[in-house]
Design a protein around this motif. Structure first.
Motif, mmCIF file in Angstrom:
data_model
loop_
_atom_site.group_PDB
_atom_site.id
_atom_site.type_symbol
_atom_site.label_atom_id
_atom_site.label_comp_id
_atom_site.label_asym_id
_atom_site.label_seq_id
_atom_site.Cartn_x
_atom_site.Cartn_y
_atom_site.Cartn_z
ATOM 1 N N ASN A 47 1.961 -0.384 6.092
ATOM 2 C CA ASN A 47 3.005 -1.106 6.824
ATOM 3 C C ASN A 47 3.450 -2.369 6.106
ATOM 4 N N ALA A 48 2.534 -3.051 5.449
ATOM 5 C CA ALA A 48 2.910 -4.233 4.675
ATOM 6 C C ALA A 48 3.799 -3.829 3.493
ATOM 7 N N LEU A 49 3.492 -2.707 2.865
ATOM 8 C CA LEU A 49 4.302 -2.206 1.755
ATOM 9 C C LEU A 49 5.681 -1.803 2.263
ATOM 10 N N ARG A 50 5.721 -1.201 3.427
ATOM 11 C CA ARG A 50 7.009 -0.802 4.014
ATOM 12 C C ARG A 50 7.867 -2.036 4.303
ATOM 13 N N ARG A 51 7.259 -3.110 4.758
ATOM 14 C CA ARG A 51 8.013 -4.353 4.987
ATOM 15 C C ARG A 51 8.478 -4.955 3.655
ATOM 16 N N ARG A 52 7.630 -4.866 2.627
ATOM 17 C CA ARG A 52 7.983 -5.433 1.321
ATOM 18 C C ARG A 52 9.140 -4.678 0.686
ATOM 19 N N VAL A 53 9.134 -3.359 0.809
ATOM 20 C CA VAL A 53 10.193 -2.516 0.246
ATOM 21 C C VAL A 53 11.210 -2.286 1.369
ATOM 22 N N ASP A 54 11.976 -3.301 1.626
ATOM 23 C CA ASP A 54 12.919 -3.314 2.737
ATOM 24 C C ASP A 54 13.889 -2.138 2.665
ATOM 25 N N GLY A 55 14.001 -1.418 3.776
ATOM 26 C CA GLY A 55 14.963 -0.320 3.865
ATOM 27 C C GLY A 55 14.368 1.069 3.702
ATOM 28 N N VAL A 56 13.142 1.179 3.221
ATOM 29 C CA VAL A 56 12.533 2.499 3.034
ATOM 30 C C VAL A 56 12.026 3.005 4.382
ATOM 31 N N SER A 57 12.279 4.277 4.653
ATOM 32 C CA SER A 57 11.779 4.868 5.891
ATOM 33 C C SER A 57 10.296 5.199 5.734
ATOM 34 N N GLU A 58 9.635 5.373 6.844
ATOM 35 C CA GLU A 58 8.211 5.733 6.812
ATOM 36 C C GLU A 58 8.014 7.049 6.068
ATOM 37 N N LYS A 59 8.887 8.011 6.320
ATOM 38 C CA LYS A 59 8.788 9.324 5.669
ATOM 39 C C LYS A 59 8.967 9.207 4.152
ATOM 40 N N MET A 60 9.978 8.458 3.716
ATOM 41 C CA MET A 60 10.236 8.329 2.279
ATOM 42 C C MET A 60 9.130 7.551 1.581
ATOM 43 N N LEU A 61 8.601 6.530 2.247
ATOM 44 C CA LEU A 61 7.502 5.773 1.653
ATOM 45 C C LEU A 61 6.279 6.659 1.506
ATOM 46 N N SER A 62 5.990 7.441 2.521
ATOM 47 C CA SER A 62 4.845 8.349 2.473
ATOM 48 C C SER A 62 4.994 9.356 1.337
ATOM 49 N N GLN A 63 6.171 9.953 1.203
ATOM 50 C CA GLN A 63 6.427 10.925 0.127
ATOM 51 C C GLN A 63 6.321 10.261 -1.248
ATOM 52 N N THR A 64 6.877 9.071 -1.357
ATOM 53 C CA THR A 64 6.843 8.349 -2.625
ATOM 54 C C THR A 64 5.411 8.019 -3.020
ATOM 55 N N LEU A 65 4.626 7.540 -2.065
ATOM 56 C CA LEU A 65 3.228 7.222 -2.347
ATOM 57 C C LEU A 65 2.450 8.468 -2.756
ATOM 58 N N GLN A 66 2.694 9.584 -2.094
ATOM 59 C CA GLN A 66 2.009 10.829 -2.456
ATOM 60 C C GLN A 66 2.371 11.251 -3.878
ATOM 61 N N ASN A 67 3.648 11.165 -4.221
ATOM 62 C CA ASN A 67 4.086 11.546 -5.568
ATOM 63 C C ASN A 67 3.509 10.621 -6.629
ATOM 64 N N LEU A 68 3.489 9.326 -6.349
ATOM 65 C CA LEU A 68 2.930 8.374 -7.312
ATOM 66 C C LEU A 68 1.423 8.563 -7.464
ATOM 67 N N GLU A 69 0.753 8.889 -6.373
ATOM 68 C CA GLU A 69 -0.685 9.162 -6.450
ATOM 69 C C GLU A 69 -0.930 10.438 -7.256
ATOM 70 N N ARG A 70 -0.137 11.458 -7.007
ATOM 71 C CA ARG A 70 -0.277 12.735 -7.728
ATOM 72 C C ARG A 70 -0.063 12.549 -9.227
ATOM 73 N N ASP A 71 0.862 11.663 -9.595
ATOM 74 C CA ASP A 71 1.161 11.417 -11.006
ATOM 75 C C ASP A 71 0.213 10.410 -11.651
#
Length: 125
Positions: A47-71
């Motif tokens: 949630n702190a990351l979501r506030r820092r990256v203003d405008g990102v939806s919960e779904k997009m942040l979750s997908q982005t984090l999963q992709n970055l973790e996978r890579d």
């Protein structure tokens, strides 16, 4: 190794089936870049990351984090707490990529007057 297997290990982002394209897309995408830069500042919980990256939806942040973790760019750590908390931080590779992105962001931000001028000239045509 044969010549074919050596060639298959090479990354060529211009090749249609190169796996580097997916990783590059994740890193340079709208949210991937911002998440990496934010995590370069500090470790964040979701949630702190979501506030820092203003405008990102919960779904997009979750997908982005999963992709970055996978890579291999970020690490997701479950903290022992009730309720459980999750924290994200950069891997050494993620730190290298974030540092490069930071330089690009600084270059763009520094040159925004020239960008705005070019946009205005373009829009007047």
């Amino acid at each position: 190794m044969t010549e074919i297997s050596n060639h298959s290990l090479e990354a060529d982002v211009f090749a249609r089936d190169c796996s580097s394209r997916g990783a590059l897309q994740t890193v340079t995408g709208r949210w991937g870049s911002l998440v990496l830069i934010a995590l370069g500042e500090s470790n964040y919980r979701f949630n702190a990351l979501r506030r820092r990256v203003d405008g990102v939806s919960e779904k997009m942040l979750s997908q982005t984090l999963q992709n970055l973790e996978r890579d291999g760019m970020i690490i997701r750590t479950v903290l022992e707490a009730i309720p459980p908390k999750v924290e994200y931080n950069l891997t050494p590779l993620g730190r290298k990529v974030a540092d490069q992105l930071q330089g690009l962001i600084e270059l763009v931000e520094t040159n925004m007057p020239a960008v705005r001028e070019a946009q205005a000239e373009y829009d007047q045509r």
